[in-house]
Design a protein around this motif. Structure first.
Motif, PDB file in Angstrom:
ATOM      1  N   GLN A  44     -34.486 -66.380  54.403  1.00 39.99           N
ATOM      2  CA  GLN A  44     -34.518 -66.763  52.993  1.00 39.99           C
ATOM      3  C   GLN A  44     -33.884 -65.693  52.100  1.00 39.99           C
ATOM      4  OE1 GLN A  44     -38.760 -67.358  52.680  1.00 39.99           O
ATOM      5  NE2 GLN A  44     -38.545 -69.596  52.806  1.00 39.99           N
ATOM      6  N   ASN A  45     -33.932 -64.434  52.539  1.00 42.38           N
ATOM      7  CA  ASN A  45     -33.440 -63.330  51.708  1.00 42.38           C
ATOM      8  C   ASN A  45     -32.048 -62.833  52.082  1.00 42.38           C
ATOM      9  OD1 ASN A  45     -35.590 -62.354  49.699  1.00 42.38           O
ATOM     10  ND2 ASN A  45     -36.715 -62.871  51.558  1.00 42.38           N
ATOM     11  N   TYR A  46     -31.434 -63.419  53.081  1.00 45.08           N
ATOM     12  CA  TYR A  46     -30.059 -63.065  53.454  1.00 45.08           C
ATOM     13  C   TYR A  46     -29.152 -63.607  52.353  1.00 45.08           C
ATOM     14  CZ  TYR A  46     -26.072 -62.477  56.665  1.00 45.08           C
ATOM     15  OH  TYR A  46     -24.910 -62.083  57.268  1.00 45.08           O
ATOM     16  N   HIS A  47     -28.356 -62.747  51.734  1.00 47.91           N
ATOM     17  CA  HIS A  47     -27.593 -63.188  50.564  1.00 47.91           C
ATOM     18  C   HIS A  47     -26.353 -62.328  50.335  1.00 47.91           C
ATOM     19  CE1 HIS A  47     -29.961 -59.818  49.077  1.00 47.91           C
ATOM     20  NE2 HIS A  47     -29.116 -59.728  48.080  1.00 47.91           N
ATOM     21  N   ARG A  48     -25.535 -62.818  49.455  1.00 47.74           N
ATOM     22  CA  ARG A  48     -24.355 -62.070  49.007  1.00 47.74           C
ATOM     23  C   ARG A  48     -24.634 -61.566  47.595  1.00 47.74           C
ATOM     24  NH1 ARG A  48     -19.346 -64.403  51.770  1.00 47.74           N
ATOM     25  NH2 ARG A  48     -20.282 -65.789  53.280  1.00 47.74           N
ATOM     26  N   GLN A  49     -23.997 -60.484  47.251  1.00 49.19           N
ATOM     27  CA  GLN A  49     -24.176 -59.908  45.920  1.00 49.19           C
ATOM     28  C   GLN A  49     -23.238 -60.598  44.932  1.00 49.19           C
ATOM     29  OE1 GLN A  49     -23.700 -55.690  45.889  1.00 49.19           O
ATOM     30  NE2 GLN A  49     -24.389 -55.472  43.795  1.00 49.19           N
ATOM     31  N   TRP A  50     -23.748 -60.852  43.739  1.00 51.36           N
ATOM     32  CA  TRP A  50     -22.948 -61.463  42.685  1.00 51.36           C
ATOM     33  C   TRP A  50     -22.128 -60.386  41.991  1.00 51.36           C
ATOM     34  CZ3 TRP A  50     -21.170 -65.946  41.197  1.00 51.36           C
ATOM     35  CH2 TRP A  50     -20.698 -66.102  39.894  1.00 51.36           C
ATOM     36  N   PHE A  57     -19.268 -64.468  44.072  1.00 53.81           N
ATOM     37  CA  PHE A  57     -20.006 -63.702  45.065  1.00 53.81           C
ATOM     38  C   PHE A  57     -19.035 -62.853  45.871  1.00 53.81           C
ATOM     39  CE2 PHE A  57     -23.057 -67.132  44.295  1.00 53.81           C
ATOM     40  CZ  PHE A  57     -24.217 -66.394  44.150  1.00 53.81           C
ATOM     41  N   LYS A  58     -19.474 -61.667  46.266  1.00 59.78           N
ATOM     42  CA  LYS A  58     -18.652 -60.806  47.111  1.00 59.78           C
ATOM     43  C   LYS A  58     -18.526 -61.428  48.500  1.00 59.78           C
ATOM     44  CE  LYS A  58     -19.642 -56.575  44.656  1.00 59.78           C
ATOM     45  NZ  LYS A  58     -20.027 -55.181  44.742  1.00 59.78           N
ATOM     46  N   ASN A  59     -17.478 -61.048  49.230  1.00 59.33           N
ATOM     47  CA  ASN A  59     -17.208 -61.635  50.548  1.00 59.33           C
ATOM     48  C   ASN A  59     -18.270 -61.299  51.580  1.00 59.33           C
ATOM     49  OD1 ASN A  59     -14.894 -62.951  49.794  1.00 59.33           O
ATOM     50  ND2 ASN A  59     -13.559 -61.249  50.335  1.00 59.33           N
ATOM     51  N   GLN A  60     -18.772 -60.090  51.581  1.00 59.18           N
ATOM     52  CA  GLN A  60     -19.712 -59.646  52.607  1.00 59.18           C
ATOM     53  C   GLN A  60     -21.159 -59.825  52.141  1.00 59.18           C
ATOM     54  OE1 GLN A  60     -18.712 -58.567  55.624  1.00 59.18           O
ATOM     55  NE2 GLN A  60     -16.624 -58.949  54.973  1.00 59.18           N
ATOM     56  N   PRO A  61     -22.033 -60.289  53.036  1.00 58.45           N
ATOM     57  CA  PRO A  61     -23.457 -60.344  52.691  1.00 58.45           C
ATOM     58  C   PRO A  61     -24.004 -58.931  52.457  1.00 58.45           C
ATOM     59  CG  PRO A  61     -22.991 -61.670  54.631  1.00 58.45           C
ATOM     60  CD  PRO A  61     -21.765 -60.869  54.343  1.00 58.45           C
ATOM     61  N   ALA A  66     -32.955 -57.734  55.571  1.00 57.94           N
ATOM     62  CA  ALA A  66     -32.835 -59.096  56.095  1.00 57.94           C
ATOM     63  C   ALA A  66     -31.622 -59.263  57.016  1.00 57.94           C
ATOM     64  CB  ALA A  66     -32.750 -60.088  54.943  1.00 57.94           C
ATOM     65  N   SER A  67     -30.707 -58.314  56.997  1.00 63.59           N
ATOM     66  CA  SER A  67     -29.448 -58.453  57.739  1.00 63.59           C
ATOM     67  C   SER A  67     -29.633 -58.611  59.241  1.00 63.59           C
ATOM     68  CB  SER A  67     -28.543 -57.245  57.487  1.00 63.59           C
ATOM     69  OG  SER A  67     -28.249 -57.115  56.129  1.00 63.59           O
ATOM     70  N   HIS A  68     -30.396 -57.721  59.857  1.00 63.55           N
ATOM     71  CA  HIS A  68     -30.514 -57.746  61.318  1.00 63.55           C
ATOM     72  C   HIS A  68     -31.224 -59.003  61.837  1.00 63.55           C
ATOM     73  CE1 HIS A  68     -28.612 -53.911  61.929  1.00 63.55           C
ATOM     74  NE2 HIS A  68     -29.342 -53.416  60.941  1.00 63.55           N
ATOM     75  N   PRO A  69     -32.353 -59.406  61.262  1.00 65.34           N
ATOM     76  CA  PRO A  69     -32.957 -60.656  61.736  1.00 65.34           C
ATOM     77  C   PRO A  69     -32.047 -61.869  61.496  1.00 65.34           C
ATOM     78  CG  PRO A  69     -34.540 -59.419  60.412  1.00 65.34           C
ATOM     79  CD  PRO A  69     -33.222 -58.731  60.291  1.00 65.34           C
ATOM     80  N   ALA A  70     -31.365 -61.903  60.366  1.00 67.05           N
ATOM     81  CA  ALA A  70     -30.465 -63.018  60.076  1.00 67.05           C
ATOM     82  C   ALA A  70     -29.277 -63.013  61.036  1.00 67.05           C
ATOM     83  CB  ALA A  70     -29.991 -62.959  58.626  1.00 67.05           C
ATOM     84  N   ASP A  71     -28.762 -61.831  61.361  1.00 69.45           N
ATOM     85  CA  ASP A  71     -27.667 -61.733  62.335  1.00 69.45           C
ATOM     86  C   ASP A  71     -28.117 -62.199  63.713  1.00 69.45           C
ATOM     87  OD1 ASP A  71     -25.849 -60.814  60.480  1.00 69.45           O
ATOM     88  OD2 ASP A  71     -26.030 -58.712  61.056  1.00 69.45           O
ATOM     89  N   ALA A  72     -29.332 -61.882  64.099  1.00 70.99           N
ATOM     90  CA  ALA A  72     -29.851 -62.335  65.397  1.00 70.99           C
ATOM     91  C   ALA A  72     -29.898 -63.867  65.428  1.00 70.99           C
ATOM     92  CB  ALA A  72     -31.242 -61.751  65.646  1.00 70.99           C
TER      93      ALA A  72
END
Length: 106
Positions: A44-50, A57-61, A66-72
């Protein structure tokens, strides 16, 4: 290799392709709310920066907790949706420059 006879190699894809794979499988997923609480929060918290200057939104999240669990979960989605390349132990050892006994081959 650890007793495995066949190993499935997940194709190397860009982040956007992986995110698309998540979008494909997510509607078919069921989560135990208690046991998966942290993972659900991470997704729910994996996001890109405005970027307010560019109004987009920027290209990279954002790389945060939240990055590692979302990447898994993204790798799981890719593994479930993409065709796999079957590899024997010999194929893998050959790519790594190892002989059949694990010796380095010149």
């Amino acid at each position: 290799l650890f007793g495995a006879q066949h190993i499935d190699i997940i194709p190397k894809l860009g982040r956007e392709d992986g995110i698309s794979a998540v979008r494909v499988i997510l509607p078919r997923c069921y989560f135990d709310e208690d046991k998966c609480e942290e993972g659900i929060k991470a997704l729910q918290n994996y996001h890109r920066q405005w970027d307010s200057n560019a109004q987009e939104f920027k290209n990279q999240p954002v790389h945060d907790w939240a990055s590692h669990p979302a990447d898994a979960f993204r790798y799981l989605a890719v593994g479930l949706t993409m065709p796999k390349q079957r590899n024997t132990k010999r194929d893998i050892m050959k790519r790594q420059g190892l002989g059949s006994k694990g010796w380095m081959v010149a």
